[in-house]
Motif scaffolding. Sequence first.
Motif, PDB file in Angstrom:
ATOM      1  N   ASN A   1       7.241  -3.329  19.342  1.00 36.57           N
ATOM      2  CA  ASN A   1       6.744  -2.434  18.299  1.00 36.57           C
ATOM      3  C   ASN A   1       7.863  -1.997  17.363  1.00 36.57           C
ATOM      4  O   ASN A   1       7.671  -1.891  16.148  1.00 36.57           O
ATOM      5  N   GLU A   2       9.058  -1.769  17.901  1.00 40.92           N
ATOM      6  CA  GLU A   2      10.200  -1.401  17.066  1.00 40.92           C
ATOM      7  C   GLU A   2      10.598  -2.555  16.149  1.00 40.92           C
ATOM      8  O   GLU A   2      10.871  -2.348  14.961  1.00 40.92           O
ATOM      9  N   MET A   3      10.637  -3.761  16.680  1.00 39.49           N
ATOM     10  CA  MET A   3      10.982  -4.931  15.872  1.00 39.49           C
ATOM     11  C   MET A   3       9.938  -5.157  14.780  1.00 39.49           C
ATOM     12  O   MET A   3      10.274  -5.508  13.651  1.00 39.49           O
TER      13      MET A   3
ATOM     14  N   MET B   1       4.372 -12.217  -0.887  1.00 38.58           N
ATOM     15  CA  MET B   1       5.073 -11.264  -0.031  1.00 38.58           C
ATOM     16  C   MET B   1       4.180 -10.063   0.285  1.00 38.58           C
ATOM     17  O   MET B   1       4.155  -9.577   1.417  1.00 38.58           O
ATOM     18  N   LYS B   2       3.427  -9.608  -0.697  1.00 32.95           N
ATOM     19  CA  LYS B   2       2.520  -8.463  -0.486  1.00 32.95           C
ATOM     20  C   LYS B   2       1.391  -8.835   0.466  1.00 32.95           C
ATOM     21  O   LYS B   2       0.989  -8.016   1.301  1.00 32.95           O
TER      22      LYS B   2
ATOM     23  N   LEU C   1       0.963  -8.153   8.255  1.00 30.10           N
ATOM     24  CA  LEU C   1       1.798  -7.488   9.263  1.00 30.10           C
ATOM     25  C   LEU C   1       1.290  -6.085   9.547  1.00 30.10           C
ATOM     26  O   LEU C   1       1.279  -5.639  10.693  1.00 30.10           O
ATOM     27  N   ARG C   2       0.873  -5.387   8.513  1.00 28.13           N
ATOM     28  CA  ARG C   2       0.389  -4.012   8.682  1.00 28.13           C
ATOM     29  C   ARG C   2      -0.945  -3.944   9.421  1.00 28.13           C
ATOM     30  O   ARG C   2      -1.326  -2.886   9.906  1.00 28.13           O
ATOM     31  N   SER C   3      -1.658  -5.059   9.496  1.00 26.99           N
ATOM     32  CA  SER C   3      -2.957  -5.048  10.171  1.00 26.99           C
ATOM     33  C   SER C   3      -2.814  -4.845  11.677  1.00 26.99           C
ATOM     34  O   SER C   3      -3.768  -4.508  12.368  1.00 26.99           O
TER      35      SER C   3
ATOM     36  N   LYS D   1      10.590  -5.137  10.783  1.00 26.43           N
ATOM     37  CA  LYS D   1      10.217  -6.276   9.931  1.00 26.43           C
ATOM     38  C   LYS D   1       9.399  -5.792   8.743  1.00 26.43           C
ATOM     39  O   LYS D   1       9.613  -6.221   7.607  1.00 26.43           O
ATOM     40  N   ILE D   2       8.456  -4.893   8.988  1.00 27.89           N
ATOM     41  CA  ILE D   2       7.636  -4.356   7.902  1.00 27.89           C
ATOM     42  C   ILE D   2       8.509  -3.607   6.900  1.00 27.89           C
ATOM     43  O   ILE D   2       8.400  -3.812   5.689  1.00 27.89           O
TER      44      ILE D   2
END
Length: 88
Positions: A58-60, A20-21, A27-29, A64-65
């Motif tokens: 961008n909001e979605m 998960m991490k 996702l953060r990339s 998700k993050i």
Amino acid sequence: MGIYEIKKEFESDLKRINHMKTTLEKLRSVDVFNGATVRDWGSCDQVYFKEDECDWLNEMWSEKINSLIDEIEAEEMTFIEKWSRTKA
């Protein structure tokens, strides 16, 4: 339950959290979508969104993050509670 089974369960729980991490870091990339192409693989239709049309995406992405962060925190708490009760 024998030591082998306990070790296997512990490693499985830890592996799930680490996966998960890793997903979170992927996702953060992506900071911000400046444009996007969405393709329907069944019909091969595709739509291109320009920078000013990507606010929703961008909001979605941000949601998700944040959702994944909450999920990781919950899994870590469950892991700590579960394994702090386990006695050697």
